[in-house]
Design an enzyme around this catalytic site. Structure first.
Site, mmCIF file in Angstrom:
data_model
loop_
_atom_site.group_PDB
_atom_site.id
_atom_site.type_symbol
_atom_site.label_atom_id
_atom_site.label_comp_id
_atom_site.label_asym_id
_atom_site.label_seq_id
_atom_site.Cartn_x
_atom_site.Cartn_y
_atom_site.Cartn_z
ATOM 1 C CD GLU A 132 -9.838 14.134 -18.643
ATOM 2 O OE1 GLU A 132 -9.541 14.998 -18.781
ATOM 3 O OE2 GLU A 132 -11.580 13.968 -17.840
ATOM 4 C CG HIS A 161 -13.561 16.442 -19.829
ATOM 5 N ND1 HIS A 161 -13.205 16.260 -18.508
ATOM 6 C CD2 HIS A 161 -14.813 17.394 -19.516
ATOM 7 C CE1 HIS A 161 -13.920 17.063 -17.693
ATOM 8 N NE2 HIS A 161 -15.005 17.546 -18.480
ATOM 9 C CB CYS A 215 -14.441 19.469 -16.653
ATOM 10 S SG CYS A 215 -15.682 20.285 -16.888
#
Lengths: 231, 277
Positions: free
Chosen positions: A206, A204, A88
């Site tokens: 994560e 993302h 990002c």
């Protein structure tokens, strides 16, 4: 292996990354505030640049962070062939640094977009997509400037050199305009550098690293990254 | 603004005319925003005591023991007037203020909520307020990395001239890491850190506590401009200060400014403060 998770002023995904990496055997993630400069990276075997709003995204997303002195250390590690991931805002920083080609423009809708999307992983082997080649994965995105743009020449070389590991697609795995959340060229969600050790992506991983979060598809990307730090 | 009665009281206590500085301080401290002078009488309606209440009313956030060695922190605040004047910044700084209340107690802020009331959005001005208040809340939360996890919204004509913007922040802390708002050691220095105060936000609480007049536009400068980047840096700095056990006491620097923050710290610690302006 020591994985440096960079935190610029305004970075805000660092804890998510640290937590996701801590689930992976052999990973020793450490938080490195950018003010530590080059010294903060001296033991690093790999680097993650998390998302957020580095320096408030003033001027342009990632532009101010990209000229901080610690980025020289990022460049050196990338040069050495160590794995580097920018997620990002991290992707925006890597492209501002010139480690990855192109730029992330404002979304075509001119609005912030925050939702789960599907990605088609390319068939070609990369350091980051082992065990997931050709698969369909589900990750969240959350950005206002994720509209990937590059010149025709850059796009040709990205394509010819198989450097587009992730493209937005629909639930059926079809890469088409309707599945493009931000206007990116050719539905590009993530790219790698020529050497193959630097990955930038808007989604993302994560935030999709545990079933309780809705998906653990992203963990595989991070596991591949950790494995690459051992090479 | 101070009432005549309050001014008389100040004169009696001081035994003389207050100076201009003292008048300014009293105006801030006795504003509705800081002293809740008109709403205080209703506070008894809130339940603030109980076996699991670790910290009741009086500081930045309420703390409740949720077991397993954790306390939950909850704080709530209205930012109605500022949001009516400058909906984007009014709502954004409301979020900033409520996060500050939670982190200044030593807590990690993890979620935001809101409770909003507007006149019907078919009227253009209400729609404008709604859109910008929502944007202010979401963009501020997003920028500092704290998600907005819930909220509620109602429309009624009675809110046409005065929208209600209430924001909530939730956090957690381990009991041993709670930071109290008190400065109890004589000789210690107070350190002021965070974002700078510009021309925006000056005397904001006095304005926020007044009844609306026709001079809404004139008041726009009294609404502070949100600065989520600084807030995120403050959050990170505070975490490091707490981990390195460098804090004895901490008070958030709210709309009451230095008058309120330093005074509250000293009063709670039973000390005094010398300030050179």
């Amino acid at each position: 292996m020591v994985i440096a998770v960079l935190r610029f002023p305004g970075t805000n995904n660092e804890n998510d990354i640290l937590r996701a990496l801590s689930l992976i055997d052999g990973a020793n993630p450490i938080l490195v505030p950018s003010r530590k400069g080059l010294a903060g990276l001296k033991d690093a075997d790999g680097i993650v640049i998390p998302g957020g709003f580095s320096y408030g995204d003033y001027l342009r997303a990632g532009a101010v962070a990209s000229v901080e002195s610690i980025t020289e250390g990022v460049r050196d590690l990338a040069e050495d062939g160590k794995p580097v991931i920018g997620i990002c805002n991290g992707f925006q920083i890597l492209s501002e640094m010139g480690l990855l080609p192109g730029a992330l423009l404002s979304n075509e809708s001119a609005r912030f977009v925050c939702k789960w999307i599907y990605l088609r992983v390319s068939d070609n082997a990369t350091m980051f997509t082992e065990r997931m080649e050709g698969s369909l994965i589900r990750l969240p995105i959350a950005h206002a400037e994720g509209n990937y743009y590059c010149s025709d020449d850059e796009f040709d070389s990205l394509k010819d050199e198989f450097r587009i590991p992730f493209r937005y697609c629909n639930e059926a795995g079809e890469v088409d305009d309707s599945a493009n959340p931000n206007g990116s060229i050719d539905n590009i969600a993530g790219i790698i550098n020529q050497k193959g050790n630097v990955l930038g992506l808007m989604p993302h991983p994560e935030r999709a690293s545990r079933a309780v979060l809705g998906s653990s598809d992203g963990l595989v990307i991070l596991e591949n990254f950790v494995r690459a730090t051992k090479c | 603004m101070l009432t005549k009665k309050e001014l008389e009281h100040a004169k009696t206590v001081l035994g003389r005319e207050p100076t201009e500085t003292e008048l300014g301080m009293l105006d801030v401290l006795w504003s509705e925003h800081c002293s809740y002078k008109s709403s205080k009488r209703w506070f008894y309606l809130f339940k603030t005591e109980g076996d699991n209440v670790a910290l009741g009313i009086g500081e930045g956030a309420g703390l409740v023991d949720i077991g397993d060695g954790y306390l939950a922190a909850v704080a709530m605040e209205s930012h109605n007037h500022p949001s009516q004047i400058d909906p984007y910044n009014g709502a954004a700084t409301g979020v900033g203020g409520i996060i500050r209340d939670v982190i200044s107690q030593g807590c990690k802020a993890i979620g935001l909520m809101n409770c909003l009331r507007f006149g019907h959005p078919s009227k253009p001005h209400n729609a404008y307020l709604l859109e910008n208040v929502v944007r202010g809340i979401s963009e501020y939360g997003n920028s500092v990395g704290i998600p907005v996890v819930g909220g509620e919204l109602e429309f009624d004509d009675s809110y046409d001239d005065n929208c209600l913007v209430n924001v909530v922040c939730v956090g957690w802390v381990k009991p041993e890491e709670v930071v109290r708002s008190s400065a109890k050691t004589p000789g210690h220095l107070l350190v002021l850190f965070g974002s700078t105060t510009g021309r925006d936000g000056i005397a904001g609480v006095s304005f926020a506590s007044e009844t609306f007049s026709d001079e809404e536009e004139d008041n726009r400068g009294a609404v502070q401009v949100g600065d989520p980047l600084s807030k995120k840096i403050v959050i990170d700095t505070l975490r490091e200060l707490i981990e390195e056990k460098l804090l004895e006491g901490l008070q958030d620097f709210g709309g009451g400014g230095m008058t309120s923050a330093a005074g509250e710290l000293a009063r709670a610690g039973g000390t005094g403060v010398e300030k050179d302006l």
